[in-house]
Design an enzyme around this catalytic site. Sequence first.
Site, short mmCIF file in Angstrom:
data_model
loop_
_atom_site.label_atom_id
_atom_site.label_comp_id
_atom_site.label_asym_id
_atom_site.label_seq_id
_atom_site.Cartn_x
_atom_site.Cartn_y
_atom_site.Cartn_z
N ASP A 144 44.35 6.18 -8.19
CA ASP A 144 43.78 7.49 -8.51
C ASP A 144 44.72 8.16 -9.51
O ASP A 144 45.68 7.53 -9.99
CB ASP A 144 43.57 8.34 -7.24
CG ASP A 144 42.32 9.20 -7.35
OD1 ASP A 144 42.25 10.02 -8.29
OD2 ASP A 144 41.40 9.05 -6.52
N HIS A 160 39.31 9.41 -12.50
CA HIS A 160 40.40 9.24 -11.51
C HIS A 160 41.44 8.22 -11.97
O HIS A 160 42.01 7.49 -11.15
CB HIS A 160 39.83 8.83 -10.14
CG HIS A 160 39.11 9.95 -9.43
ND1 HIS A 160 39.78 10.94 -8.75
CD2 HIS A 160 37.78 10.25 -9.31
CE1 HIS A 160 38.89 11.79 -8.24
NE2 HIS A 160 37.68 11.39 -8.57
N GLU A 164 33.02 11.31 -9.87
CA GLU A 164 33.65 12.49 -10.47
C GLU A 164 34.28 12.22 -11.84
O GLU A 164 35.39 12.67 -12.11
CB GLU A 164 34.72 13.05 -9.50
CG GLU A 164 34.15 13.45 -8.17
CD GLU A 164 35.19 13.97 -7.18
OE1 GLU A 164 34.87 14.94 -6.47
OE2 GLU A 164 36.30 13.40 -7.11
C1 ACM Z 1 34.65 11.30 -3.59
O1 ACM Z 1 34.81 11.99 -2.57
N1 ACM Z 1 35.06 11.75 -4.75
C2 ACM Z 1 34.01 10.01 -3.53
#
Ligand code: ACM
Length: 636
Positions: free
Chosen positions: A204, A278, A355
């Site tokens: 991440d 991410h 995201e």
């Molecule tokens: C997530 O909670 N961004 C998969």
Amino acid sequence: MLKKISLWGLTCLLSSSLLAQKPALIPAPTKAIYPQGAYTLNKSIIIAGPKNDALTTSYAYLTDKLTRIAGRKVQWLYDQGSVASLAAIRFKLNSTADASLGNEGYQLVSDAKGVQITANKPVGLFYGIQTLLQLLPKELESAQPVTGVAWKVPYANISDSPRFAWRGMMLDVSRHFFTKEQVKQFIDEMVAYKYNVLHWHLTDDEGWRVEIKSFPNLTVKGAYNVKKEGHFTDFSKPLPNEPRTYGGFYTQEDIKEIVKYGQDRFVNIMPEIDVPGHSMAAIASYPELSCTPDAVNYQVISGEPFIDWSHGHPEALQDNTLCPANEKVYTFLDKVMGEVSSLFPFEYIHMGGDECPKNYWDKNPQILAMRKELGLKNSQEVQAHFVRRLEKIITSKGKRMMGWDEILEGGGLPKSTAVMSWRGMDGGIQAAKAGHEVIMTPNNHVYIDLMQGDKAIEPPVYKTVRLRDSYAFEPVPAGVDAKLVKGGQANLWSEQLFNYRHLQYMTYPRSFAIAEALWSEPANRNWDNFIGRVEAHMARFDVAQKKYAPSMYEPIIAVKRNTNGELMVQLSTEISGLTIHYSFDHSFPDQFYPEAKGSVIVPKDATVMKIVTYRGNKAMGRTIDLTINDMIKRAK
Ligand code: ACM
């Protein structure tokens, strides 16, 4: 009539006392009968079972508990046929499969002759052992030898198998790193409640945790940031002189060790490499993976804000995405997925896909040129293009791809890709309707990183999922082909998890509830009965010195203003049998203080309301301080 009532009363009394004696199994088994009586394990016992490599670890675990903790002397007899009938505990693999037990099911019979666990497969015997451990007295959970306990197994006839094949827990080791030994502990704690998939969120913005030999910087640079404490995501921007030494990673040898550890406990491990968003840890290690020239100045995120969430979707203040228009990115992913697929035998690799900010993509000349060339209408279609290319890479390694539900956006997702639904159930419903396999992880039920009680007392996170919300999780929504829903997961993100004790606090008791949603038949699930069993397991955790949250005992608080403009506090509880008491005078309320029934009007000069719950004369949970300023905010 009178006679009827008293008979009825007697029946209730009898059945509730019998109920109270019932073993507290979590998750609830498919079928269980508990005749009166219990089998006592003598000082010296024989255990008999098939010699089977897959069971070596399970047998050793049971032996350790019974010898080191319970002080029994254990002798094993392997493959001894009828002689084995002398044994106090007998394991048997069916020579002809019992269809009612499936792959993972087992039958456990405890009677005057001892305990017999039967299954079609070694994994079934393993789950039988987990049940046997829960049937034994709670003192077995002790880490130290225990004396003075009668090691009784209640008589039982249990026939049990799971509702779903995928019973996962996701652990984020990027936002905060957890060591190899802690990950093993996490696996041990999972299997006690019959979870069988560890979804391991390995990368991440805040850290890349898996050694990739073709890209050493990922862990030389990408695994470390600046240690900060407080509220993650609100941290100050790291200064150039602050040491970047916080974090860590797993070597490939570590990964192999953990994969084997999981296999020995019938846990599959699914790695997640979260792209194209991410990805700041990867970009800080290899800036050429970004489309943004300024990436040469980027660092691994240390919990400082770098995404603007105020618009309801992510807008990056620093571009944390891999460049979908750069061939180097696909070469990178090919090598990374190649190494990852040789480390993890499980059939799925999770590629994240969640995201991903599009604000840099919308303006980047390289991406705009690619859109024109490929006829991609917008950045969603750019992401879909990226996802399809990655799917080819993952498939070329002999694996199946899984991603978060955003991978449905932009269309054209290959049917073989599995979808993990997290923004509620809708993504999962849409995916199943399009024929994809689905894992249900709706955040409003299974995000165990969220607060589990009132924000006046819980460590702050942006939202709340109470135990009852987790218990209400039903993985198969109406109108969806149940065969496509492989199961679900508890997801534990680690932004606010600074240590393992707090990890346990967030995980329990909610993961008891989710375990039951994934293993037990809906007809066997009952909230009040579940809470009784949760309390029995909390007592076991006390012996084990494992942490859990007492939040289910604490009140649900709602604040309003009445027509006179006065503040009114409405208090209720998610479990029954509690009374709620309060003060406005700064003293600590107890069971002799006023009881809140319905709404309480706040005196005009009060500055704080202290609230506590009781069961009879026993305080349950913690005292909550609700300040007037907080009430004013809530009433708005
Ligand atoms: C997530 O909670 N961004 C998969």
